[in-house]
Write a protein that holds these residues in place. Structure first.
Motif, short mmCIF file in Angstrom:
data_model
loop_
_atom_site.label_atom_id
_atom_site.label_comp_id
_atom_site.label_asym_id
_atom_site.label_seq_id
_atom_site.Cartn_x
_atom_site.Cartn_y
_atom_site.Cartn_z
N LEU A 4 0.81 -1.23 0.01
CA LEU A 4 0.07 0.03 -0.11
C LEU A 4 0.89 1.32 0.19
O LEU A 4 0.61 2.23 -0.94
CB LEU A 4 -0.92 -0.20 1.37
CG LEU A 4 -2.01 -1.05 1.30
CD1 LEU A 4 -2.98 -0.98 2.49
CD2 LEU A 4 -2.76 -0.74 0.11
N LEU A 5 1.96 1.22 0.92
CA LEU A 5 2.87 2.44 0.88
C LEU A 5 3.62 2.75 -0.56
O LEU A 5 3.72 3.87 -1.11
CB LEU A 5 4.05 2.18 1.83
CG LEU A 5 3.44 2.54 3.36
CD1 LEU A 5 4.42 1.97 4.30
CD2 LEU A 5 2.86 3.60 3.56
N ALA A 6 3.85 1.34 -1.32
CA ALA A 6 4.61 1.48 -2.46
C ALA A 6 3.58 2.19 -3.47
O ALA A 6 3.97 3.27 -4.46
CB ALA A 6 4.94 0.24 -2.92
N LEU A 105 10.30 18.81 -0.34
CA LEU A 105 10.26 17.33 -0.49
C LEU A 105 10.22 17.14 -2.13
O LEU A 105 9.69 17.91 -2.85
CB LEU A 105 8.95 16.75 0.22
CG LEU A 105 8.98 16.91 1.54
CD1 LEU A 105 7.44 16.36 2.05
CD2 LEU A 105 10.16 16.25 2.27
N SER A 106 10.75 15.80 -2.32
CA SER A 106 10.75 15.31 -3.72
C SER A 106 9.23 14.89 -3.86
O SER A 106 8.31 14.63 -3.22
CB SER A 106 11.70 13.88 -3.90
OG SER A 106 11.13 13.00 -3.18
N PRO A 107 8.83 14.51 -5.44
CA PRO A 107 7.50 14.10 -5.63
C PRO A 107 7.22 13.05 -4.97
O PRO A 107 5.89 12.98 -4.34
CB PRO A 107 7.59 14.10 -7.16
CG PRO A 107 8.69 14.68 -7.64
CD PRO A 107 9.59 14.92 -6.48
N GLN A 108 7.89 11.99 -4.80
CA GLN A 108 7.55 10.69 -3.93
C GLN A 108 7.12 11.02 -2.76
O GLN A 108 6.24 10.57 -2.02
CB GLN A 108 8.56 9.60 -4.21
CG GLN A 108 8.29 8.34 -3.53
CD GLN A 108 9.62 7.40 -3.66
OE1 GLN A 108 10.72 7.89 -3.25
NE2 GLN A 108 9.27 6.15 -4.04
N GLN A 109 8.15 11.84 -2.06
CA GLN A 109 7.66 12.22 -0.55
C GLN A 109 6.55 13.14 -0.46
O GLN A 109 5.90 12.87 0.48
CB GLN A 109 8.91 12.93 0.13
CG GLN A 109 10.17 11.97 -0.14
CD GLN A 109 11.49 12.60 0.31
OE1 GLN A 109 11.56 14.04 0.19
NE2 GLN A 109 12.49 12.30 0.91
N ARG A 110 6.53 13.80 -1.17
CA ARG A 110 5.27 14.87 -1.29
C ARG A 110 3.90 14.07 -1.26
O ARG A 110 2.99 14.21 -0.68
CB ARG A 110 5.18 15.90 -2.39
CG ARG A 110 6.19 16.84 -2.30
CD ARG A 110 5.99 18.05 -3.01
NE ARG A 110 5.89 18.10 -4.40
CZ ARG A 110 6.86 18.02 -5.17
NH1 ARG A 110 8.08 18.54 -4.68
NH2 ARG A 110 6.74 17.73 -6.59
N ARG A 111 3.66 12.92 -1.89
CA ARG A 111 2.61 12.29 -1.99
C ARG A 111 2.42 11.37 -0.63
O ARG A 111 1.19 11.59 -0.33
CB ARG A 111 2.78 11.12 -3.00
CG ARG A 111 2.94 11.63 -4.53
CD ARG A 111 3.38 10.50 -5.40
NE ARG A 111 3.84 11.29 -6.73
CZ ARG A 111 4.78 10.73 -7.61
NH1 ARG A 111 5.05 9.42 -7.37
NH2 ARG A 111 5.06 11.21 -9.04
N VAL A 112 3.36 11.17 -0.17
CA VAL A 112 3.05 10.18 1.27
C VAL A 112 2.67 11.57 2.27
O VAL A 112 1.92 11.34 3.21
CB VAL A 112 4.44 9.55 1.61
CG1 VAL A 112 4.10 8.95 3.09
CG2 VAL A 112 4.50 8.55 0.51
N TYR A 158 2.03 7.05 11.34
CA TYR A 158 2.77 5.84 10.90
C TYR A 158 3.56 6.35 9.63
O TYR A 158 4.48 6.13 9.07
CB TYR A 158 1.71 4.83 10.54
CG TYR A 158 2.25 3.69 9.68
CD1 TYR A 158 3.09 2.92 10.39
CD2 TYR A 158 2.05 3.71 8.36
CE1 TYR A 158 3.70 1.60 9.54
CE2 TYR A 158 2.53 2.61 7.91
CZ TYR A 158 3.26 1.63 8.24
OH TYR A 158 3.85 0.65 7.46
N LEU A 159 2.86 7.25 8.85
CA LEU A 159 3.15 7.77 7.38
C LEU A 159 4.20 8.63 7.73
O LEU A 159 5.10 8.74 6.97
CB LEU A 159 2.02 8.21 6.78
CG LEU A 159 1.07 7.59 6.19
CD1 LEU A 159 -0.20 8.32 5.67
CD2 LEU A 159 1.28 6.60 5.12
N GLY A 160 4.23 9.71 8.64
CA GLY A 160 5.45 10.48 9.08
C GLY A 160 6.67 9.47 9.25
O GLY A 160 7.54 9.86 8.96
N PHE A 165 12.07 7.63 7.73
CA PHE A 165 12.88 6.32 8.00
C PHE A 165 12.99 5.59 6.53
O PHE A 165 14.12 4.90 6.43
CB PHE A 165 12.60 5.30 8.91
CG PHE A 165 12.78 6.17 10.26
CD1 PHE A 165 13.94 6.42 11.00
CD2 PHE A 165 11.59 6.52 11.00
CE1 PHE A 165 13.95 6.95 12.21
CE2 PHE A 165 11.56 7.15 12.40
CZ PHE A 165 12.77 7.23 12.92
N ALA A 166 12.12 5.74 5.68
CA ALA A 166 12.24 4.72 4.45
C ALA A 166 12.32 5.69 3.39
O ALA A 166 13.16 5.38 2.49
CB ALA A 166 10.66 4.00 4.56
#
Length: 288
Positions: A4-6, A105-112, A158-160, A165-166
């Motif tokens: 789900l995170l991916a 943040l990067s695009p990937q980070q911004r989505r999360v 959890y998302l934070g 960390f990921a």
């Protein structure tokens, strides 16, 4: 959960909203001296994770009081409402520091981060509604709303954690590159070949290194920006208070070349500096 995170990280459909939030963050909290403070440059690490401890602690304490057998006594109700109000007020600086970090943040980070922020806003709405219910004397509904808010806030936390960390948001990327520098001294180049007043790029092991020469003094920094691994060798040299500095080409963090000190954000950590020495006309570097 990892699947789900991916999917969330790859959810490009969120980018339209995420880009709007980023522009808002850049315009309000992401730049200048205020941005440096909110990013945590003055304390040497991101401020947001530290600030969120107060509202989360207050909300969890409210939940403990709401779960105790004596929760319906006037004293317990007042204490729970006071903690709930304090936590809700403390969410404001937490949100502001988070917004500042969002700006770079990067695009990937911004989505999360967008879903992380949405969860926290939802949780905050539950806590505000809980305060309103308690003020009306509907303590049962107030408790239910507080528990719901805490659950949603937990999902946001959890998302934070995944962001930090990921995905490495807020991490010192220069420090992470340092262990890739082999132990001992390493020869870079002849002193006569290193231009004065300019950035020179080298690689030691698998780590890029930026060298700056000021007459007979040499300084060497890890070439990956502490903020988000930007290529410092592609940056420009700037003068800040009479000190030669390098400005990251990605997000504009400024580091003093003499020692790597972060002078302007969004980087909150100093740039990792290597030891230097000259032997037989050759410049050598080693881990600090």
């Amino acid at each position: 959960m990892p699947t789900l995170l991916a999917r969330l990280e790859a959810a490009a459909q969120l980018d339209r909203i995420a880009d709007v939030v980023r522009r808002l963050a850049q315009a309000t909290a992401g730049r200048g001296r205020l941005g440096d403070v909110l990013h945590g440059r003055t304390i040497g690490h991101p401020l947001h994770p530290a600030v969120v401890q107060f509202p989360v602690g207050a909300w969890m304490s409210t939940a403990v009081l709401d779960a105790l057998p004596g929760r319906d006594t006037p004293g317990s109700r007042r204490a729970a409402a006071t903690l709930l109000a304090a936590g809700t007020a403390g969410a404001v600086p937490a949100a502001v520091t988070g917004l500042a970090d969002y700006a770079t943040l990067s695009p990937q980070q911004r989505r999360v981060a967008l879903v992380h922020a949405a969860a926290n806003v939802t949780a905050l709405g539950c806590f505000v509604a809980s305060l309103a219910a308690r003020a009306r004397g509907d303590h049962r509904r107030g408790r239910a709303l507080s528990f719901a808010g805490l659950g949603v806030a937990g999902a946001g936390a959890y998302l934070g954690g995944h962001l930090a960390f990921a995905l490495g948001a807020g991490a010192n990327h220069a420090a992470a590159a340092l262990p890739l520098v082999p132990s001992g001294w390493h020869r870079l180049d002849a002193v006569s070949a290193i231009a004065e007043g300019k950035l020179s790029a080298y690689t030691v092991g698998e780590t890029p290194v930026v060298v700056y020469r000021d007459h007979d003094r040499f300084s060497a920094l890890v070439g990956r920006c502490a903020h988000l691994s930007g290529p410092l060798a592609e940056g420009r040299t700037v003068d800040v208070g009479g000190e030669a500095c390098v400005e990251c080409p990605w997000h504009g963090s400024v580091f003093r070349l003499a020692d790597g000190r972060a002078l302007r954000g969004p980087a909150s950590s100093d740039q990792t500096a290597l030891r230097t020495r000259v032997r037989d006309g050759q410049l050598e570097v080693a881990q600090p």
